[in-house]
Design a protein around this motif. Structure first.
Motif, short mmCIF file in Angstrom:
data_model
loop_
_atom_site.label_atom_id
_atom_site.label_comp_id
_atom_site.label_asym_id
_atom_site.label_seq_id
_atom_site.Cartn_x
_atom_site.Cartn_y
_atom_site.Cartn_z
N PRO A 56 14.01 -28.81 -63.19
CA PRO A 56 14.33 -28.08 -61.95
C PRO A 56 13.26 -28.31 -60.85
O PRO A 56 13.61 -28.44 -59.68
CB PRO A 56 14.39 -26.61 -62.38
CG PRO A 56 14.77 -26.68 -63.82
CD PRO A 56 14.06 -27.90 -64.36
N VAL A 57 12.00 -28.35 -61.23
CA VAL A 57 10.94 -28.61 -60.26
C VAL A 57 11.09 -30.02 -59.70
O VAL A 57 10.98 -30.25 -58.48
CB VAL A 57 9.54 -28.40 -60.88
CG1 VAL A 57 8.43 -28.87 -59.94
CG2 VAL A 57 9.34 -26.94 -61.27
N GLU A 59 13.82 -31.80 -59.46
CA GLU A 59 14.99 -31.85 -58.58
C GLU A 59 14.72 -31.20 -57.23
O GLU A 59 15.11 -31.73 -56.18
CB GLU A 59 16.21 -31.20 -59.26
CG GLU A 59 16.70 -31.93 -60.49
CD GLU A 59 17.14 -33.36 -60.25
OE1 GLU A 59 17.56 -33.70 -59.12
OE2 GLU A 59 17.04 -34.18 -61.18
N ARG A 60 14.04 -30.04 -57.23
CA ARG A 60 13.71 -29.38 -55.96
C ARG A 60 12.80 -30.26 -55.11
O ARG A 60 13.00 -30.39 -53.89
CB ARG A 60 13.05 -28.02 -56.20
CG ARG A 60 14.02 -26.93 -56.58
CD ARG A 60 13.43 -25.53 -56.46
NE ARG A 60 12.17 -25.34 -57.16
CZ ARG A 60 12.05 -24.99 -58.44
NH1 ARG A 60 13.13 -24.80 -59.19
NH2 ARG A 60 10.86 -24.82 -58.97
N ASP A 63 14.79 -33.31 -53.81
CA ASP A 63 15.69 -32.91 -52.72
C ASP A 63 14.91 -32.67 -51.43
O ASP A 63 15.36 -33.04 -50.34
CB ASP A 63 16.48 -31.66 -53.10
CG ASP A 63 17.55 -31.94 -54.15
OD1 ASP A 63 17.87 -33.13 -54.38
OD2 ASP A 63 18.06 -30.96 -54.74
N ALA A 64 13.74 -32.05 -51.53
CA ALA A 64 12.92 -31.80 -50.34
C ALA A 64 12.46 -33.11 -49.71
O ALA A 64 12.41 -33.24 -48.49
CB ALA A 64 11.71 -30.93 -50.70
N VAL A 186 8.57 -26.47 -53.49
CA VAL A 186 9.06 -26.32 -54.87
C VAL A 186 8.86 -24.90 -55.38
O VAL A 186 9.51 -24.50 -56.34
CB VAL A 186 8.42 -27.35 -55.84
CG1 VAL A 186 8.75 -28.76 -55.45
CG2 VAL A 186 6.93 -27.14 -55.98
N GLU A 188 9.65 -22.25 -53.70
CA GLU A 188 10.69 -21.39 -53.11
C GLU A 188 11.81 -21.12 -54.08
O GLU A 188 12.16 -21.89 -54.91
CB GLU A 188 11.25 -22.02 -51.84
CG GLU A 188 10.24 -22.07 -50.75
CD GLU A 188 10.77 -22.71 -49.47
OE1 GLU A 188 11.82 -23.39 -49.48
OE2 GLU A 188 10.09 -22.54 -48.45
#
Length: 188
Positions: A56-57, A59-60, A63-64, A186, A188
């Motif tokens: 998840p980290v 991917e975040r 994406d950023a 990340v 957030e």
């Protein structure tokens, strides 16, 4: 290259990107951040920061980076052409102690794999530096996620060449802003 006392608008930067689209890169060879030795007169810098653990980290953070939020969150005004694609031109206004300076780059590489995502852009004539900068998000086999920034550049603008310690300091400040921005994105 333009200096602004006030923050440029996105439409001004989009017009600058369009006007710069046909320009050639200001350095060679393309790919100098991918390894090897920096050409004579160029500085090589590499910075890394651990962002956390897990997919998840990763991917975040990816994406950023895809959405140019790392640059925006670091204080740049960004007129981006969408997700980074090879050949895309991005115009940004970088904050200075007083005002902003225009910087225009072309994406020269994109690395989109299962364990890393990143891109590299190279400088166009509207930029105080010559060279490349790469931004990569990596997830290690143990799940550790890092952001890595590599820059190979030299001062191009006469003021930057006249005051190299100040130019290096401004680049160091910008890089730390990128790292801080990604860390906050990340979280957030």
């Amino acid at each position: 290259m333009a200096l602004h006392v006030t923050r440029p608008t996105i439409s001004q930067l989009r017009a600058l990107a369009e006007a710069s689209a046909a320009h050639e890169l200001t350095y060679s060879p393309v790919g100098i951040t991918a390894g090897g030795t920096a050409p004579p007169g160029y500085r090589h810098g590499h910075w890394s920061r651990r962002l956390g653990n897990g997919r998840p980290v990763f991917e975040r953070a990816s994406d950023a980076l895809r959405d140019w939020r790392m640059q925006s969150r670091s204080g740049l005004v960004v007129a981006h052409p969408g997700q980074p694609d090879v050949g895309a031109v991005v115009a940004m206004a970088a904050p200075l102690p007083v005002g902003y300076i225009d910087v225009v780059c072309r994406v020269v590489a994109v690395d989109d794999q299962d364990d890393q995502f990143g891109f590299t852009y190279g400088t166009l004539p509207v930029h105080p530096e010559q060279g490349e900068e790469s931004f990569v998000i990596v997830i290690a086999p143990d799940g550790a996620v890092t952001v890595e920034i590599t820059a190979v550049s030299r001062s191009r603008h006469p003021l930057a060449r006249a005051f190299p310690p100040i130019a290096r300091r401004l680049q160091h400040i910008a890089t730390n802003r990128y790292l801080d921005a990604m860390q906050s994105l990340v979280a957030e």
